[in-house]
Design a protein around this motif. Structure first.
Motif, PDB file in Angstrom:
ATOM      1  N   GLN A   1       0.145  51.788  65.945  1.00 15.78           N
ATOM      2  CA  GLN A   1       0.935  51.832  64.976  1.00 15.78           C
ATOM      3  C   GLN A   1       1.916  50.680  64.822  1.00 15.78           C
ATOM      4  O   GLN A   1       2.339  50.274  63.533  1.00 15.78           O
ATOM      5  N   PRO A   2       2.453  49.930  65.783  1.00 21.55           N
ATOM      6  CA  PRO A   2       3.281  48.740  65.640  1.00 21.55           C
ATOM      7  C   PRO A   2       2.405  47.664  65.037  1.00 21.55           C
ATOM      8  O   PRO A   2       2.935  47.079  64.139  1.00 21.55           O
ATOM      9  N   MET A   3       1.208  47.706  65.291  1.00 17.43           N
ATOM     10  CA  MET A   3       0.273  46.563  64.727  1.00 17.43           C
ATOM     11  C   MET A   3       0.099  46.831  63.470  1.00 17.43           C
ATOM     12  O   MET A   3       0.268  45.897  62.380  1.00 17.43           O
ATOM     13  N   TRP A   4      -0.053  48.113  62.802  1.00 21.55           N
ATOM     14  CA  TRP A   4      -0.063  48.473  61.574  1.00 21.55           C
ATOM     15  C   TRP A   4       1.201  48.014  60.557  1.00 21.55           C
ATOM     16  O   TRP A   4       1.075  47.857  59.496  1.00 21.55           O
ATOM     17  N   ARG A   5       2.225  48.487  61.186  1.00 18.00           N
ATOM     18  CA  ARG A   5       3.449  48.183  60.621  1.00 18.00           C
ATOM     19  C   ARG A   5       3.801  46.733  60.245  1.00 18.00           C
ATOM     20  O   ARG A   5       4.364  46.317  59.393  1.00 18.00           O
ATOM     21  N   LYS A   6       3.468  45.926  61.507  1.00 11.80           N
ATOM     22  CA  LYS A   6       3.671  44.576  61.199  1.00 11.80           C
ATOM     23  C   LYS A   6       2.745  44.060  60.406  1.00 11.80           C
ATOM     24  O   LYS A   6       3.157  43.011  59.231  1.00 11.80           O
ATOM     25  N   PHE A   7       1.548  44.626  60.027  1.00 11.08           N
ATOM     26  CA  PHE A   7       0.509  44.183  59.039  1.00 11.08           C
ATOM     27  C   PHE A   7       1.115  44.630  57.690  1.00 11.08           C
ATOM     28  O   PHE A   7       1.148  44.000  56.637  1.00 11.08           O
ATOM     29  N   LEU A   8       1.763  45.814  57.359  1.00 15.54           N
ATOM     30  CA  LEU A   8       2.362  46.052  56.013  1.00 15.54           C
ATOM     31  C   LEU A   8       3.487  45.108  55.883  1.00 15.54           C
ATOM     32  O   LEU A   8       3.614  44.914  54.545  1.00 15.54           O
ATOM     33  N   ARG A   9       4.436  44.866  56.593  1.00 20.27           N
ATOM     34  CA  ARG A   9       5.631  44.085  56.516  1.00 20.27           C
ATOM     35  C   ARG A   9       5.205  42.701  56.119  1.00 20.27           C
ATOM     36  O   ARG A   9       5.725  42.132  55.391  1.00 20.27           O
ATOM     37  N   SER A  10       3.865  42.225  56.660  1.00 16.29           N
ATOM     38  CA  SER A  10       3.625  41.020  56.134  1.00 16.29           C
ATOM     39  C   SER A  10       2.799  40.761  54.880  1.00 16.29           C
ATOM     40  O   SER A  10       2.233  39.829  54.256  1.00 16.29           O
ATOM     41  N   ALA A  11       2.550  41.820  54.324  1.00 19.11           N
ATOM     42  CA  ALA A  11       1.701  42.241  53.147  1.00 19.11           C
ATOM     43  C   ALA A  11       2.354  41.740  51.841  1.00 19.11           C
ATOM     44  O   ALA A  11       3.597  41.856  51.874  1.00 19.11           O
ATOM     45  N   PRO A  12       1.774  41.002  50.794  1.00 19.12           N
ATOM     46  CA  PRO A  12       2.426  40.874  49.497  1.00 19.12           C
ATOM     47  C   PRO A  12       2.610  41.988  48.710  1.00 19.12           C
ATOM     48  O   PRO A  12       2.067  43.030  48.833  1.00 19.12           O
ATOM     49  N   PRO A  13       3.595  41.995  47.601  1.00 20.59           N
ATOM     50  CA  PRO A  13       3.637  42.993  47.181  1.00 20.59           C
ATOM     51  C   PRO A  13       2.719  43.612  46.183  1.00 20.59           C
ATOM     52  O   PRO A  13       2.561  44.709  45.822  1.00 20.59           O
ATOM     53  N   THR A  14       1.628  42.656  45.697  1.00 23.39           N
ATOM     54  CA  THR A  14       0.431  43.091  45.191  1.00 23.39           C
ATOM     55  C   THR A  14      -0.415  44.177  46.079  1.00 23.39           C
ATOM     56  O   THR A  14      -0.961  45.085  45.575  1.00 23.39           O
ATOM     57  N   TYR A  15      -0.140  44.199  47.365  1.00 17.87           N
ATOM     58  CA  TYR A  15      -0.937  44.997  48.372  1.00 17.87           C
ATOM     59  C   TYR A  15       0.053  45.966  49.010  1.00 17.87           C
ATOM     60  O   TYR A  15      -0.446  47.007  49.467  1.00 17.87           O
ATOM     61  N   ALA A  16       1.232  45.857  49.114  1.00 19.22           N
ATOM     62  CA  ALA A  16       1.959  46.430  50.004  1.00 19.22           C
ATOM     63  C   ALA A  16       2.436  47.953  49.540  1.00 19.22           C
ATOM     64  O   ALA A  16       2.214  49.001  50.577  1.00 19.22           O
TER      65      ALA A  16
END
Length: 313
Positions: free
Chosen positions: A124-139
């Motif tokens: 889950q921490p890996m997934w959260r980091k991935f979401l925080r680094s996503a651009p608005p188009t994907y977030a």
């Protein structure tokens, strides 16, 4: 070998390690002396010394992991790429770099600990980091995806799911772009048509003028027939006989009655004032009972005018 496994200037450690994994570092077996002969691979002296410290035969991948962990014993000392990723492939690359970080700090004595970054379970921490680094188009859309801790999804499985998502998103985006392009073409064609045709208001005015002209003609036609009809009625005609007759027939009957009225008026003038033709006054325009059927002048008006002239004489 040095070209494939050497760290580039300014390259993050986890990015360098992942590139070494993709280039086959796990399949290269080296003794300690052979590893020392590779020289500086990491561009950091502490890591390079640790790479050649073990004398037994180890894979280059294992030596790289041990060297980084010896140089940076704490996990938070090694940073991954900072900032937003711009494409889905770059986002998947970021997740794999996070997996490399997990591999570095796994227990090396545990045989079940994966050394393949793609086999690391996504936490889950890996997934959260991935979401925080996503651009608005994907977030926003990625945030809807539910996360279940312990569902056993590896980084490789997650990468497959993300590529499928990117494919469906790209298809929808392509459809939207195609629709926008089609609307743009239609709008441009509309502008061309408007520039080559008369203004809309002028066309509307022309249509209105045609309708007004036709309506006016109909009203004039109706007024003429109505006046003929009223003239016949006022002169004692049986209108049932004229019902449904053409306007030309009504007009002929009116002309016939006019001639009779004219002859009768002439005889009245001769009887009342027999004078020579030279002395006879010019016939007034009032003597014509109906100069135009549209005016609807009646016979009684003619008689009044005639009596007026008689009294003057």
């Amino acid at each position: 070998m040095r070209i494939d496994f050497s760290r580039h200037p300014g390259e993050h450690i986890v990015t360098w390690l992942l590139r070494c994994w993709d280039n086959g570092a796990s399949s290269v077996e080296l003794e300690g002396k052979e590893a020392e002969q590779l020289g500086s691979l990491s561009r950091e002296g502490g890591i390079d010394k640790a790479i050649g410290r073990k004398t037994q035969v180890l894979s280059l991948w294992r030596r790289l992991l041990l060297g980084v962990k010896e140089r940076y014993p704490f996990k938070d000392e090694v940073t991954c790429h900072q900032g937003k990723w711009t494409t889905m492939e770059r986002g998947i690359q970021y997740v794999r770099e996070l997996a490399v970080l997990e591999v570095i700090y796994n227990d090396p004595e545990n045989a079940q600990s994966p050394t393949d970054p793609d086999e690391v379970q996504c936490t889950q921490p890996m997934w959260r980091k991935f979401l925080r680094s996503a651009p608005p188009t994907y977030a926003n859309s990625l945030a809807v995806m539910s996360w279940k801790e312990g569902n056993g999804q590896t980084v490789d499985e997650l990468a497959v799911q993300l590529r499928q998502y990117e494919g469906s998103l790209s298809s929808s985006l392509r459809a939207c772009v195609s629709a926008v392009e089609e609307l743009s073409r239609e709008f441009q064609q509309f502008k061309v048509d408007m520039s080559s045709s008369p203004p809309v208001q002028a066309r509307i005015a022309a249509i209105g003028s045609k309708r007004s002209s036709a309506q006016e003609k109909g009203e004039r036609k109706y007024t003429r027939r109505a006046n003929l009809w009223f003239y016949l009625r006022d002169h004692g005609e049986d209108m049932r006989k004229w019902d449904g007759k053409p306007t030309s027939v009504l007009d002929a009957r009116v002309q016939e009655l006019r001639e009779k009225a004219t002859r009768k008026e002439d005889s009245s003038w001769k009887a009342a004032a027999p004078v020579s033709r030279e002395q006879s006054p010019r016939r007034s325009r009032w003597a014509d009972p109906i100069s135009d059927p549209l005016e609807g002048t009646s016979d009684s008006r003619v008689r009044k005018v005639s009596n007026g002239y008689s009294n003057q004489d």
